[in-house]
Motif scaffolding. Structure first.
Motif, PDB file in Angstrom:
ATOM      1  N   PRO A 109      61.739  85.306  53.664  1.00 25.09           N
ATOM      2  CA  PRO A 109      60.823  85.020  54.774  1.00 25.09           C
ATOM      3  C   PRO A 109      60.908  83.560  55.198  1.00 25.09           C
ATOM      4  CG  PRO A 109      59.725  86.341  53.114  1.00 25.09           C
ATOM      5  CD  PRO A 109      61.061  85.960  52.536  1.00 25.09           C
ATOM      6  N   GLN A 110      60.965  83.333  56.502  1.00 28.83           N
ATOM      7  CA  GLN A 110      61.062  81.968  57.016  1.00 28.83           C
ATOM      8  C   GLN A 110      59.795  81.188  56.685  1.00 28.83           C
ATOM      9  OE1 GLN A 110      63.923  80.675  58.486  1.00 28.83           O
ATOM     10  NE2 GLN A 110      64.683  82.620  57.695  1.00 28.83           N
ATOM     11  N   ASP A 111      59.965  79.965  56.227  1.00 25.77           N
ATOM     12  CA  ASP A 111      58.814  79.145  55.871  1.00 25.77           C
ATOM     13  C   ASP A 111      59.114  77.692  56.211  1.00 25.77           C
ATOM     14  OD1 ASP A 111      59.473  77.562  53.072  1.00 25.77           O
ATOM     15  OD2 ASP A 111      60.621  79.408  53.271  1.00 25.77           O
ATOM     16  N   PRO A 112      58.088  76.902  56.520  1.00 25.90           N
ATOM     17  CA  PRO A 112      58.322  75.507  56.916  1.00 25.90           C
ATOM     18  C   PRO A 112      58.905  74.647  55.802  1.00 25.90           C
ATOM     19  CG  PRO A 112      55.965  75.943  56.643  1.00 25.90           C
ATOM     20  CD  PRO A 112      56.662  77.263  56.585  1.00 25.90           C
ATOM     21  N   MET A 113      58.720  75.064  54.541  1.00 23.84           N
ATOM     22  CA  MET A 113      59.237  74.272  53.429  1.00 23.84           C
ATOM     23  C   MET A 113      60.744  74.441  53.249  1.00 23.84           C
ATOM     24  SD  MET A 113      56.298  74.854  50.524  1.00 23.84           S
ATOM     25  CE  MET A 113      57.232  73.915  49.334  1.00 23.84           C
ATOM     26  N   LYS A 114      61.305  75.510  53.824  1.00 16.46           N
ATOM     27  CA  LYS A 114      62.734  75.802  53.663  1.00 16.46           C
ATOM     28  C   LYS A 114      63.108  75.793  52.181  1.00 16.46           C
ATOM     29  CE  LYS A 114      64.056  74.115  58.234  1.00 16.46           C
ATOM     30  NZ  LYS A 114      64.156  75.462  58.765  1.00 16.46           N
TER      31      LYS A 114
END
Length: 239
Positions: A109-114
Motif C-alpha cells: 500500500p502506498q504510504d508517505p513514509m515510502k
C-alpha cells in the motif's frame, strides 16, 4: 401523402441496451485488468529483488566474500553518530542508493513514509554469534534465502502493521523476528500469487506458503527460520 423523414437516431430502448452491454463488458474486463496489473507489480518486485541481489553480490566481491552485516534498528541509512555502523542498505550505497525506489515493493500500500519492504537474511549468522554471512559458507545456493518480501506485520508501523514505532527501518533483518511470514504464521501475502524470495544464486521465485524443500535459512541444511533458531549455534562456518 408526403414521404416522412428517414429515422437515423437511436430509440431510448436501444440506448439502454447498448449501455447495458457496455456495462457487462466492463464488468468482465475489470477482474482481468486487475490480475494483469497485479502480475506486473509482482514482476516489478522480482526485478527489485534481483537488483538488491546484484548489489549484495558486488558488495561481497569487494569485502572478501562477506555480505553486509546486520545491526538491529536504523531509522536512517547513515546514523548521525559516526561511531555507529551504517545500515546494511547504507553499506550497499556504492551500488544501490538506500533511498532508491528499488527497496519499495509496488504491491505494498502506498504510504508517505515510502517504507522499505525487503530484508536481509540474518537468523543463521545471529544464531552463530556473527553479524554477517560469508558467501563461501553457503552450500545451498539455489535454496538459501538472501532477501524477500517483508511480510511481518509486527515490523510495520500502524496502520500498515502492528508496530508502535512510527519510523522506517533501514536495517530490516530477521535476526530477532521472522521477516518472511505467510498466513500460517501470522503474516500476509504481498502479491496475489504469494511472496517473492531472492536466493543466493540470484533467482527469484514466488511462494504462497513456506516450502521446506525449496527454501532454507541455513547455508548447509534445509531448515526453516524457526528451525535455525531452535538448532542454535553450529560449526558450519561460524567464526
Amino acid at each position: 401523402m408526403r414521404r416522412g423523414r428517414p429515422h437515423n437516431g437511436f430509440s431510448l430502448v436501444e440506448l439502454i441496451v447498448v449501455i447495458g452491454v457496455i456495462g457487462v463488458l466492463i464488468a468482465m474486463l475489470l477482474p482481468a485488468l486487475r490480475v494483469v496489473r497485479e502480475n506486473a507489480q509482482r514482476i516489478k518486485c522480482q526485478a527489485n529483488l534481483r537488483q538488491i541481489g546484484f548489489a549484495l553480490q558486488m558488495y561481497a566481491n569487494s569485502n572478501k566474500g562477506w555480505l553486509p552485516s546486520w545491526s538491529g534498528w536504523h531509522s536512517t541509512a547513515f546514523p548521525a553518530d559516526s561511531s555507529q555502523e551504517p545500515s546494511w542498505c547504507g553499506k550497499l550505497a556504492d551500488w544501490l542508493s538506500p533511498d532508491s525506489a528499488v527497496y519499495q515493493c509496488p504491491s505494498f500500500p502506498q504510504d508517505p513514509m515510502k517504507l522499505h519492504n525487503y530484508f536481509i537474511e540474518a537468523v543463521w549468522a545471529n544464531a552463530n554469534g556473527m553479524h554477517a554471512t560469508k558467501l563461501s559458507d553457503i552450500r545451498h545456493s539455489s535454496e538459501f534465502l538472501l532477501s524477500g518480501d517483508m511480510t511481518q506485520p509486527a515490523l510495520y508501523p500502524a496502520p500498515l502493521g502492528t508496530s508502535s514505532t512510527q519510523t522506517d527501518d533501514y536495517d530490516r533483518d530477521d535476526a530477532g523476528m521472522a521477516c518472511l511470514c505467510f498466513a500460517d504464521d501470522g503474516g500476509f501475502l504481498m502479491h496475489r500469487g504469494g511472496n517473492n524470495v531472492l536466493f543466493t544464486d540470484l533467482h527469484v521465485d514466488t511462494f504462497a506458503e513456506f516450502d521446506p524443500a525449496r527454501i532454507t535459512f541455513h547455508p548447509t541444511r534445509m531448515l526453516s527460520w524457526s528451525g535455525v533458531t531452535a538448532a542454535g549455534a553450529d560449526q558450519s562456518g561460524a567464526q
